[in-house]
Design a protein around this motif. Structure first.
Motif, PDB file in Angstrom:
ATOM      1  N   ILE B 277       0.759  -1.227  -0.085  1.00 15.50           N
ATOM      2  CA  ILE B 277      -0.101   0.065   0.015  1.00 15.50           C
ATOM      3  C   ILE B 277       0.680   1.278   0.057  1.00 15.50           C
ATOM      4  CG2 ILE B 277      -2.009   1.262   0.981  1.00 15.50           C
ATOM      5  CD1 ILE B 277      -2.334  -1.486   2.672  1.00 15.50           C
ATOM      6  N   ASN B 278       0.633   2.074  -0.876  1.00 18.63           N
ATOM      7  CA  ASN B 278       1.865   3.300  -1.246  1.00 18.63           C
ATOM      8  C   ASN B 278       1.061   4.518  -1.527  1.00 18.63           C
ATOM      9  OD1 ASN B 278       4.248   4.336  -1.272  1.00 18.63           O
ATOM     10  ND2 ASN B 278       5.005   2.826  -3.099  1.00 18.63           N
ATOM     11  N   ASN B 279       1.588   5.677  -0.799  1.00 21.28           N
ATOM     12  CA  ASN B 279       1.327   6.889  -1.171  1.00 21.28           C
ATOM     13  C   ASN B 279      -0.257   7.151  -0.670  1.00 21.28           C
ATOM     14  OD1 ASN B 279       3.829   7.820  -2.179  1.00 21.28           O
ATOM     15  ND2 ASN B 279       3.266   7.477  -4.201  1.00 21.28           N
ATOM     16  N   PHE B 280      -0.518   6.591   0.701  1.00 19.57           N
ATOM     17  CA  PHE B 280      -2.012   6.784   0.870  1.00 19.57           C
ATOM     18  C   PHE B 280      -1.967   7.910   2.035  1.00 19.57           C
ATOM     19  CE2 PHE B 280      -1.310   4.597   4.911  1.00 19.57           C
ATOM     20  CZ  PHE B 280       0.114   3.686   4.737  1.00 19.57           C
ATOM     21  N   SER B 281      -3.513   8.053   2.457  1.00 18.38           N
ATOM     22  CA  SER B 281      -3.627   9.313   3.413  1.00 18.38           C
ATOM     23  C   SER B 281      -4.644   8.423   4.015  1.00 18.38           C
ATOM     24  CB  SER B 281      -3.728  10.513   3.051  1.00 18.38           C
ATOM     25  OG  SER B 281      -4.888  10.471   2.109  1.00 18.38           O
ATOM     26  N   LEU B 282      -5.065   9.042   5.476  1.00 19.48           N
ATOM     27  CA  LEU B 282      -6.143   8.546   6.264  1.00 19.48           C
ATOM     28  C   LEU B 282      -6.750   9.770   6.841  1.00 19.48           C
ATOM     29  CD1 LEU B 282      -4.650   5.473   8.238  1.00 19.48           C
ATOM     30  CD2 LEU B 282      -6.026   5.398   6.044  1.00 19.48           C
ATOM     31  N   THR B 283      -7.985   9.994   6.972  1.00 17.10           N
ATOM     32  CA  THR B 283      -8.548  11.241   7.494  1.00 17.10           C
ATOM     33  C   THR B 283      -9.451  10.742   8.533  1.00 17.10           C
ATOM     34  OG1 THR B 283      -8.315  12.534   5.434  1.00 17.10           O
ATOM     35  CG2 THR B 283     -10.214  13.084   7.164  1.00 17.10           C
ATOM     36  N   PHE B 284      -9.278  11.337   9.912  1.00 17.96           N
ATOM     37  CA  PHE B 284      -9.926  10.908  11.130  1.00 17.96           C
ATOM     38  C   PHE B 284     -10.830  11.889  11.456  1.00 17.96           C
ATOM     39  CE2 PHE B 284      -7.367   7.191  12.551  1.00 17.96           C
ATOM     40  CZ  PHE B 284      -6.286   7.236  11.624  1.00 17.96           C
ATOM     41  N   LYS B 285     -12.105  11.460  12.130  1.00 16.65           N
ATOM     42  CA  LYS B 285     -13.078  12.243  12.719  1.00 16.65           C
ATOM     43  C   LYS B 285     -13.303  11.568  14.131  1.00 16.65           C
ATOM     44  CE  LYS B 285     -16.831  15.386  11.997  1.00 16.65           C
ATOM     45  NZ  LYS B 285     -17.656  15.173  13.432  1.00 16.65           N
ATOM     46  N   ASP B 286     -12.934  12.348  15.266  1.00 19.49           N
ATOM     47  CA  ASP B 286     -13.312  11.840  16.579  1.00 19.49           C
ATOM     48  C   ASP B 286     -12.840  10.158  16.636  1.00 19.49           C
ATOM     49  OD1 ASP B 286     -14.695  14.083  16.784  1.00 19.49           O
ATOM     50  OD2 ASP B 286     -16.552  13.106  16.584  1.00 19.49           O
ATOM     51  N   GLY B 287     -11.671  10.420  16.287  1.00 20.71           N
ATOM     52  CA  GLY B 287     -10.970   8.967  16.424  1.00 20.71           C
ATOM     53  C   GLY B 287     -11.082   7.827  15.156  1.00 20.71           C
ATOM     54  N   LYS B 288     -12.011   7.879  14.506  1.00 18.61           N
ATOM     55  CA  LYS B 288     -12.401   6.812  13.357  1.00 18.61           C
ATOM     56  C   LYS B 288     -11.734   7.519  11.924  1.00 18.61           C
ATOM     57  CE  LYS B 288     -16.160   3.880  12.044  1.00 18.61           C
ATOM     58  NZ  LYS B 288     -17.262   3.503  12.217  1.00 18.61           N
ATOM     59  N   VAL B 289     -11.270   6.488  11.294  1.00 21.03           N
ATOM     60  CA  VAL B 289     -11.119   6.823   9.786  1.00 21.03           C
ATOM     61  C   VAL B 289     -12.377   7.094   8.934  1.00 21.03           C
ATOM     62  CG1 VAL B 289     -10.102   5.867   7.681  1.00 21.03           C
ATOM     63  CG2 VAL B 289      -8.961   5.447   9.780  1.00 21.03           C
ATOM     64  N   ILE B 290     -12.596   8.196   8.642  1.00 20.37           N
ATOM     65  CA  ILE B 290     -13.901   8.502   7.639  1.00 20.37           C
ATOM     66  C   ILE B 290     -13.697   8.588   6.247  1.00 20.37           C
ATOM     67  CG2 ILE B 290     -15.196   9.599   9.693  1.00 20.37           C
ATOM     68  CD1 ILE B 290     -14.238  12.280   8.191  1.00 20.37           C
ATOM     69  N   ASP B 291     -12.286   8.717   5.735  1.00 16.77           N
ATOM     70  CA  ASP B 291     -11.932   8.847   4.592  1.00 16.77           C
ATOM     71  C   ASP B 291     -10.569   8.122   4.281  1.00 16.77           C
ATOM     72  OD1 ASP B 291     -12.356   9.354   1.927  1.00 16.77           O
ATOM     73  OD2 ASP B 291     -11.910  11.388   1.912  1.00 16.77           O
ATOM     74  N   PHE B 292     -10.230   7.754   3.053  1.00 17.75           N
ATOM     75  CA  PHE B 292      -8.809   7.486   2.900  1.00 17.75           C
ATOM     76  C   PHE B 292      -8.557   7.307   1.378  1.00 17.75           C
ATOM     77  CE2 PHE B 292      -9.899   3.123   1.270  1.00 17.75           C
ATOM     78  CZ  PHE B 292     -11.188   2.911   1.809  1.00 17.75           C
ATOM     79  N   LYS B 293      -7.278   7.518   0.835  1.00 15.54           N
ATOM     80  CA  LYS B 293      -6.835   7.519  -0.382  1.00 15.54           C
ATOM     81  C   LYS B 293      -5.709   6.716  -0.594  1.00 15.54           C
ATOM     82  CE  LYS B 293      -8.394  12.063  -1.699  1.00 15.54           C
ATOM     83  NZ  LYS B 293      -8.210  13.133  -0.783  1.00 15.54           N
ATOM     84  N   ALA B 294      -5.530   5.978  -1.543  1.00 11.31           N
ATOM     85  CA  ALA B 294      -4.050   5.081  -1.801  1.00 11.31           C
ATOM     86  C   ALA B 294      -3.688   5.173  -3.335  1.00 11.31           C
ATOM     87  CB  ALA B 294      -4.178   3.823  -1.373  1.00 11.31           C
ATOM     88  N   GLU B 295      -2.592   5.706  -3.790  1.00 14.20           N
ATOM     89  CA  GLU B 295      -2.409   5.690  -5.213  1.00 14.20           C
ATOM     90  C   GLU B 295      -1.921   4.154  -5.600  1.00 14.20           C
ATOM     91  OE1 GLU B 295       1.012   7.938  -6.351  1.00 14.20           O
ATOM     92  OE2 GLU B 295       0.085   9.827  -5.506  1.00 14.20           O
ATOM     93  N   GLU B 296      -1.561   3.142  -4.725  1.00 14.94           N
ATOM     94  CA  GLU B 296      -1.258   1.909  -4.747  1.00 14.94           C
ATOM     95  C   GLU B 296      -1.944   1.035  -3.758  1.00 14.94           C
ATOM     96  OE1 GLU B 296       2.610  -1.011  -5.663  1.00 14.94           O
ATOM     97  OE2 GLU B 296       2.897   1.065  -5.538  1.00 14.94           O
ATOM     98  N   GLY B 297      -2.616   0.043  -4.057  1.00 14.48           N
ATOM     99  CA  GLY B 297      -2.903  -0.920  -3.103  1.00 14.48           C
ATOM    100  C   GLY B 297      -4.425  -0.487  -2.292  1.00 14.48           C
ATOM    101  N   TYR B 298      -5.120   0.402  -3.040  1.00 13.81           N
ATOM    102  CA  TYR B 298      -6.382   1.083  -2.387  1.00 13.81           C
ATOM    103  C   TYR B 298      -7.218  -0.084  -2.069  1.00 13.81           C
ATOM    104  CZ  TYR B 298     -10.863   3.590  -2.146  1.00 13.81           C
ATOM    105  OH  TYR B 298     -12.012   4.140  -1.672  1.00 13.81           O
ATOM    106  N   GLU B 299      -7.442  -1.038  -2.743  1.00  9.37           N
ATOM    107  CA  GLU B 299      -8.361  -2.203  -2.387  1.00  9.37           C
ATOM    108  C   GLU B 299      -7.821  -2.908  -1.196  1.00  9.37           C
ATOM    109  OE1 GLU B 299     -11.968  -4.052  -3.036  1.00  9.37           O
ATOM    110  OE2 GLU B 299     -11.110  -2.172  -4.116  1.00  9.37           O
ATOM    111  N   THR B 300      -6.619  -3.041  -0.897  1.00 10.52           N
ATOM    112  CA  THR B 300      -6.011  -3.835   0.098  1.00 10.52           C
ATOM    113  C   THR B 300      -6.231  -2.896   1.487  1.00 10.52           C
ATOM    114  OG1 THR B 300      -4.376  -4.915  -1.200  1.00 10.52           O
ATOM    115  CG2 THR B 300      -3.976  -5.081   1.070  1.00 10.52           C
ATOM    116  N   LEU B 301      -6.086  -1.594   1.236  1.00 12.39           N
ATOM    117  CA  LEU B 301      -6.180  -0.690   2.329  1.00 12.39           C
ATOM    118  C   LEU B 301      -7.754  -0.631   2.936  1.00 12.39           C
ATOM    119  CD1 LEU B 301      -5.094   1.419   4.356  1.00 12.39           C
ATOM    120  CD2 LEU B 301      -5.507   3.184   2.433  1.00 12.39           C
ATOM    121  N   LYS B 302      -8.581  -0.481   1.959  1.00 14.23           N
ATOM    122  CA  LYS B 302     -10.046  -0.694   2.102  1.00 14.23           C
ATOM    123  C   LYS B 302     -10.377  -2.014   2.824  1.00 14.23           C
ATOM    124  CE  LYS B 302     -14.213  -0.316  -0.136  1.00 14.23           C
ATOM    125  NZ  LYS B 302     -15.311  -1.521   0.333  1.00 14.23           N
ATOM    126  N   ARG B 303      -9.951  -2.854   2.491  1.00 12.07           N
ATOM    127  CA  ARG B 303     -10.218  -4.638   3.254  1.00 12.07           C
ATOM    128  C   ARG B 303      -9.514  -4.634   4.489  1.00 12.07           C
ATOM    129  NH1 ARG B 303     -12.241  -8.479  -0.104  1.00 12.07           N
ATOM    130  NH2 ARG B 303     -12.328  -7.818  -2.087  1.00 12.07           N
TER     131      ARG B 303
END
Lengths: 351, 351
Positions: B277-303
């Motif tokens: 999983i490469n070049n990725f970002s996670l956005t948190f709100k009140d502790g929980k990941v509510i959004d995420f991006k990944a240039e590589e391995g998006y599907e794996t990060l999602k799972r």
């Protein structure tokens, strides 16, 4: 000319289709030394292609075994992991098939303390008793095939370089297992039919006793009234055929427990758990070994005969044709899987 | 100049004496890929010399794993052998120490069906839950060290030949794990003392929150009132010290579950179970990941984020010095054991 990789794949296919005869949805367990990794990978591919659900590999390493015998404390040789033994039973219970790859250096444990070797064999034998009963009764499909290790190859071809010795041993194994035939799977089906015919002929004869004579050998083996000759082709509890030893050239039966008298001398060495027993003879009276000699491995033979009550009685009487792909190689393999199939032989212990 | 074999043995000794800190009479379990056989043999020798009763090795093979993903039926990925899981628990219960050798090809499962990978991870995760609790609670001694595979080495040094890539990766690992010091065991003892000092200083500060800012990152992590900073040196239930990750440069604590807000971007890739999983970002709100991006391995990060309820919360907050033997190598290792120790990092899931 067929490349080595082609032969390796044919040999993998033979183990999967004839040795194990894998069935769709079945798990294949492979027990193998590390040095057979390329062959195991080919076996796994063939097994999945034939419909196996899973290929579970249990690896071992000769060098680690040797290090353990050299450096571990005595207590380590009285133990065998119960969970491993239970695991084998569980896999057998669930209908897995078991392929064992042999080919260790016959001299691996030459310098190991024979008491450690004997203790380790007893501990594993006891723990694996439940699993062994699946094998001995042919409840499940199992098969043994050989893959060269450097140590084994150098024992067979001591004057060759390591690389050439391994190449030559591969060629000998391919020759002995009919891999050089155009279609090894068909060649084996014909061969198994021929063995079956011999088995039927011997059963029709219903011999009372066999008398062995040659240099150093004068032995009479009485056969039980109800003895049956059996050949290398087996059938598991679900009716699936398999071949337990590849190669196999033998037709065998059991002896009358108290009806063995005289002396038998070895013509080939016996590799027992990494120790070689060579130029040995056994003298029987009323079925039991009452005397024995060995130019090499005397201590190991003694411990083998003292394993338990049954270890001094004959468990298997096997007849082998004078000519076969194995005996045609004219090679002393220092590996029982081959050498026992190059000549008539006897086995002691559980029948 | 020290030979490769000398360094390999020093590295084996480091794992046995500092990583695991083997105790007399203890069993060492080594989980390793086949390609690390030479290192494992050196580890076994050092372990027996230090008084280990037994060295039990569980081998795996990348090529067999790949073949299984390519050819096995779907159902095979929902199963994990219960007897193996029970065996690990039994060994842990009996006080064994566990050394894992990492170093797989980061792209091994690049072409594998992500659902199969996810199912297999879930099945093994569930079966190994009991064993994992021994590890996560540091009841037993455990350690992870790295050994190059060809696939990993070529990922790190794509322009080198296979042979040179492996050599260069070995050199980088030796540098990162202080093997080039005259006495690596002493060097590690000093290093662990220094990490302990940092840990104590952070605990004295008792910070309320950490604020991370850089390109693509603006994240506030609140720390629990009772948070404690911990360093790479651990102590098992019997009071024996060990080092779970070699190398380790971090000092870490946990986050306040509902107190994480903002976005964090990766500076290094994450290798998750053979997928990068490469070049990725996670956005948190009140502790929980509510959004995420990944240039590589998006599907794996999602799972990965959907594994369970806890997988979208932060489990670990780690601070790492700007300068260390790892960051001095200036190498992107594509292996979390190294890359996480080259920079500050966060981990999601169970704390």
């Amino acid at each position: 000319m067929t490349s080595f990789q082609d032969k390796l794949e044919k040999y993998a296919e033979l183990a999967v289709k004839v040795g194990i005869n894998i069935q769709p949805g079945q798990t294949l367990v492979v027990r193998t030394p590390l040095n057979a990794a390329d062959y195991v990978r080919a076996v796994a591919k063939k097994a999945y292609e034939a419909g196996a659900k899973n290929v579970h590999v249990e690896w071992s390493d000769e060098e680690l075994t040797k290090t353990k015998y050299e450096l571990a404390p005595d207590e380590a040789f009285h133990e065998f992991p119960q969970w491993v033994a239970k695991g084998y039973e569980e896999m057998a219970e669930n209908g897995a098939a078991f392929l064992s790859i042999t080919g260790s250096n016959p001299d691996l444990l030459k310098d190991a303390d024979p008491e450690r070797v004997s203790n380790a064999n007893k501990a594993s034998g006891k723990a694996m008793e439940g699993f062994r009963s699946y094998i001995m009764s042919d409840k499940i499909s199992w098969s043994i095939v050989a893959v060269p290790s450097v140590g084994w190859a150098k024992k067979v071809f001591p004057n060759e370089s390591e690389e050439h010795a391994v190449e030559k041993l591969w060629e000998a194994i391919f020759a002995a297992t009919r891999i050089n035939e155009e279609d090894p799977v068909s060649a084996w089906q014909e061969h198994l039919t021929a063995l079956d015919d011999k088995m039927k002929a011997l059963n029709d004869k219903h011999y009372h006793a066999l008398h062995y004579t040659s240099e150093g050998t004068d032995l009479v083996i009485e056969l039980p009234e109800t003895h049956l000759w059996v050949s290398g082709g087996s059938v598991n509890k679900d009716g699936v055929s398999f071949v337990a030893n590849m190669p196999t050239e033998e037709v065998f039966t059991s002896a009358k427990k108290t009806g063995v008298n005289g002396t038998v001398s070895s013509t080939k060495p016996l590799n027992y758990g990494g120790t070689l027993i060579n130029n040995f003879s056994l003298t029987f009276k009323d079925g039991k070994v009452i005397d024995f000699k060995a130019e090499e491995g005397y201590e190991t033979l003694k411990r083998l005969l003292d394993t338990d009550e049954g270890a001094r009685y004959i468990g298997e009487v096997a007849l082998v044709p004078h000519q076969s792909p194995i005996s045609d190689t004219n090679i002393l393999f220092y590996n029982t899987l081959f050498d026992e199939n190059a000549s008539n032989h006897l086995a002691i212990g559980s029948a």
